[in-house]
Scaffold this active site. Sequence first.
Site, PDB file in Angstrom:
ATOM      1  N   ASP A 113       0.835  -1.191   0.000  1.00 47.57           N
ATOM      2  CA  ASP A 113       0.000   0.000   0.000  1.00 47.57           C
ATOM      3  C   ASP A 113       0.880   1.256   0.000  1.00 47.57           C
ATOM      4  O   ASP A 113       1.888   1.315   0.700  1.00 47.57           O
ATOM      5  CB  ASP A 113      -0.902  -0.020   1.244  1.00 47.57           C
ATOM      6  CG  ASP A 113      -2.091   0.911   1.123  1.00 47.57           C
ATOM      7  OD1 ASP A 113      -2.861   0.753   0.165  1.00 47.57           O
ATOM      8  OD2 ASP A 113      -2.244   1.791   1.985  1.00 47.57           O
ATOM      9  N   GLU A 120       0.756  -0.519  -5.184  1.00 49.91           N
ATOM     10  CA  GLU A 120      -0.416   0.366  -5.105  1.00 49.91           C
ATOM     11  C   GLU A 120       0.073   1.771  -5.457  1.00 49.91           C
ATOM     12  O   GLU A 120       0.700   2.441  -4.642  1.00 49.91           O
ATOM     13  CB  GLU A 120      -1.028   0.307  -3.712  1.00 49.91           C
ATOM     14  CG  GLU A 120      -2.330   1.089  -3.567  1.00 49.91           C
ATOM     15  CD  GLU A 120      -2.102   2.547  -3.209  1.00 49.91           C
ATOM     16  OE1 GLU A 120      -2.195   3.407  -4.111  1.00 49.91           O
ATOM     17  OE2 GLU A 120      -1.825   2.826  -2.032  1.00 49.91           O
ATOM     18  N   ASP A 135     -10.856   1.149   0.253  1.00 49.15           N
ATOM     19  CA  ASP A 135     -11.018   2.572   0.553  1.00 49.15           C
ATOM     20  C   ASP A 135     -12.146   3.229  -0.241  1.00 49.15           C
ATOM     21  O   ASP A 135     -12.493   4.374   0.021  1.00 49.15           O
ATOM     22  CB  ASP A 135      -9.714   3.329   0.266  1.00 49.15           C
ATOM     23  CG  ASP A 135      -8.695   3.185   1.387  1.00 49.15           C
ATOM     24  OD1 ASP A 135      -9.106   2.919   2.531  1.00 49.15           O
ATOM     25  OD2 ASP A 135      -7.494   3.332   1.120  1.00 49.15           O
TER      26      ASP A 135
END
Length: 531
Positions: free
Chosen positions: A310, A357, A417
């Site tokens: 991430d 990501e 998200d």
Amino acid sequence: MSERKSGVLLHITSLPGTPGIGTLGKAAYRFADWLHEAGQTLWQVLPLGPTGYGDSPYASFSTFAGNPLLVDLDMLVERGWAAAGDIVPESYIRSSGKIDFGSVVWWKIPVLYTCAAYFLAHSGEQDRVAYEAFKNDNAAWLDAFADYTSIKKHYDAEAMRKGVEGADSMWNRFWPKELASHDPAAVSAWDAAHVQDIEQIKVIQFFFSVQWQQLKAYVNGLGIRIVGDIPIFVAGDSADVWANRRFFQYDQETLQQKTCAGVPPDYFSATGQLWGNPLYDWDAMRQDGYSWWVDRIRHMLTLVDIVRIDHFRGFEAYWQVPFGAPNAIKGQWVKGPGKDLFDTIKRRLGELPIIAEDLGVITPEVEELRDGCGFPGMKILQFAFNDGEWSEESAAIKDLPHNFATGNLVAYTGTHDNDTTRGFFTSCTETCRENARRYLGLPEGSGADVLTAALVRAAFASVADTCVVPLQDVYAVGTEGRMNMPSTTGTNWSWRMDDALLDAAGARRLRELSLTYGRNAGKREEPPAAS
């Protein structure tokens, strides 16, 4: 040409049918079987560590440890590692509906300690040998985690008695200086005085490890690979920082954090996102040969088959905010370690199965780092429609599937998200919906459920080598299925699926999509027997 593949995003906590929270038990095996029937070859989960502030898997007490709440109690009893009478849930613990983390923690953590004590008193020789091997193999992180958990438990209780809350009760503010500074003599003295507590903490991690590795073996036996998720940063309230403070931006004398992580204003927040995580001292890490990161990736690759990192852009440059700032607006970009970090890890571990990501503020330098490492990036199809009107300058244009510049990426309808796709199309503007209908070839007036199914199809049909869709989008679940609203706390991470979702019709739809768009749905073997 790379192999085309597809899969589903569903975190362990969202699995149904067990008291309070999803676990590594029978529902996880049923979901693996459903993925197999659906012709999918990937199962993506969120971080697996013990959750901290806000119940976020991205704010864990350890990047190496497993989340005790995921341990399945019934399976402990079946192995003879716990007594049936010790695992009966309290009346306030539900087996369906949203997760109430506070209630689950209040009930389940003491139960796990009881189970650990039972294991230490009743386990056979073979099990004890396996447990000792686990401790030896994982001592590099397990000893510090057990120490940290034991000390934290004691001083959290003392802080509560004194009315001290939040960050003021953290290790660098509330613990005695000699323990907060990880003084070897002080830690050894604590160990000697808390032998049973520390041993039980290690046993609980053994429980997690055994159950996870058995589940992973079963999933892999079905031809399915697990995609695991790690945040680039770790929590300040963690064994990672406490035991390795020299690798983070702390004042090494006062023990105070100097800077924190975040991102500048973006789609999700006008004031940016102030994550608060401590930032790495990359100079110190470089001088140490990036050993902490090498160990982190090595450990992750024992848990999962593919690692999604991430906020990958933070390796090229990260948003540095002064500690104590009210928001992330007044930060600055600071250069990260770049390709040197990944070249070092590759020299130690070989080729790295990593997904980068690369969402947010992405520069040519970030793209160069991603491509230089050979890592696939990500595309979120919802982003193609979220700015209303399209134009040649529209940021959304690049997220339309026909504009994907490469197949070396992972296409998502949305991630943890985002709102669910049905929720997104329900709440977005009519212009947004009309753009989507026109692009996806749908009749005027098509509703959010039809738009969701079409966007899932577009993800499968795209040139992206890999396609992953949240389970919520397979079944057009609305906003009630959203996992996280960035920059908020209180109701995130709590969605649990209804057991009825895993039906033959849903599996058939996914299988047909994978067959139609060449995503290896034909690779099917008979499922192995469950352990």
